[in-house]
Design an enzyme around this catalytic site. Structure first.
Site, mmCIF file in Angstrom:
data_model
loop_
_atom_site.group_PDB
_atom_site.id
_atom_site.type_symbol
_atom_site.label_atom_id
_atom_site.label_comp_id
_atom_site.label_asym_id
_atom_site.label_seq_id
_atom_site.Cartn_x
_atom_site.Cartn_y
_atom_site.Cartn_z
ATOM 1 N N SER A 1 -47.191 20.210 34.521
ATOM 2 C CA SER A 1 -46.380 21.330 35.744
ATOM 3 C C SER A 1 -46.269 22.522 35.631
ATOM 4 O O SER A 1 -45.757 22.990 36.414
ATOM 5 C CB SER A 1 -45.078 20.427 36.167
ATOM 6 N N GLU A 2 -46.401 23.554 34.063
ATOM 7 C CA GLU A 2 -46.285 23.598 33.542
ATOM 8 C C GLU A 2 -45.760 25.692 34.271
ATOM 9 O O GLU A 2 -45.372 26.627 34.266
ATOM 10 C CB GLU A 2 -46.373 24.338 32.105
ATOM 11 N N VAL A 3 -47.306 25.992 35.068
ATOM 12 C CA VAL A 3 -47.607 26.675 35.999
ATOM 13 C C VAL A 3 -46.622 27.039 36.930
ATOM 14 O O VAL A 3 -46.580 27.981 37.748
ATOM 15 C CB VAL A 3 -49.125 26.844 36.899
#
Length: 261
Positions: free
Chosen positions: A135-137
């Site tokens: 989910s980093e983006v």
């Protein structure tokens, strides 16, 4: 060694490394990263340990990065962020290169770095309620440090989607993509992990290390005389080991091999 964020539980030759920050869903910060590195190194050097299981206390396996750690990182400059990232990368590589089998026991959320921890283990069994994501983006960053392990597990095509969308996906999807090797009902998760660990303990430890080296050497290599020769030499070397002689003798004599005693 004593740890403030971890608990190590032994059951014979199986060591379960419990991340023990349930109040923050086992999200990791500098302390947990450092202690995971130290604990993995200690277990790797303990000859009485045959299998390492990575698990999380409480409701979730790991929710990824601790929000307070992320907040501190956002206020840091590039040099400080680089130092943090290097420590995280070192921890994952230490876990991924353990000289004995590693199994992720995944339940609940395994988000961001939690997905990375799952992929860094050689095998993973997830409960049917497990949820994953890179989910980093969605925070304006990228899953850089975990990417070698997640890519190895799910391949570049799936990574193109999930690294960019940050979507969550369930255990069934994780199984289909290869991130986990088995999905079990939550009530049976511990039994399935124990059964796998028992199977792993039945193998010769030197043969298992050689098997991992074999996979690394052969994967992606073209068929041909060079591959034939390499694999022939590997089995010839292994057959000549004391462990192989003991394993074959134990089979013929219908008795347990000495590594099972």
């Amino acid at each position: 060694m004593s740890y403030s964020t971890l608990e190590i539980q032994r059951n014979g030759a199986v060591a379960t490394l419990w991340m023990n920050r349930p109040e923050v869903f086992n999200a990791f910060d500098e302390q947990l990263i450092a202690e995971l590195t130290q604990a993995c190194q200690a277990l790797d050097h303990d000859d009485s340990v045959r299998v390492v299981v990575l698990a999380g206390r409480g409701r979730h396996f790991s929710a990824g990065a601790d929000l307070n750690w992320m907040r501190r990182a956002a206020s840091h400059g590039e040099a400080e962020n680089l130092a943090d990232a290097r420590q995280f990368a070192r921890m994952l590589r230490t876990l991924a290169t353990l000289s004995k089998p590693t199994v992720a026991r995944v339940h609940g959320a395994a988000l961001g770095g939690g997905t990375g921890l799952t992929a860094a283990c050689q095998m993973a069994i997830a409960s049917d309620d497990a949820v994953f994501s890179t989910s980093e983006v969605r925070f304006g960053i990228i899953p850089a440090v975990i990417s070698p392990y997640v890519l190895q597990a799910i391949g570049p095509r799936q990574a193109q989607r999930y690294f960019q969308s940050g979507e969550r996906f369930d255990a069934a999807r994780a199984l289909a993509m290869g991130l986990v090797s088995e999905v079990a009902p939550a009530a049976q998760l511990d039994a399935r992990v124990a059964a796998l660990a028992e199977s792993l303990c039945a193998g010769g430890p030197c043969a298992q290390r050689a098997a991992r080296e074999l996979i690394a050497a052969v994967h992606g290599r073209p068929l041909g005389e060079a591959t034939d020769e390499d694999t022939a030499q590997r089995i010839a070397r292994q057959r000549a080991t004391a462990e192989a002689r003991e394993g074959i003798a134990a089979f013929l004599e219908k008795r347990p091999a000495d590594w099972l005693r």
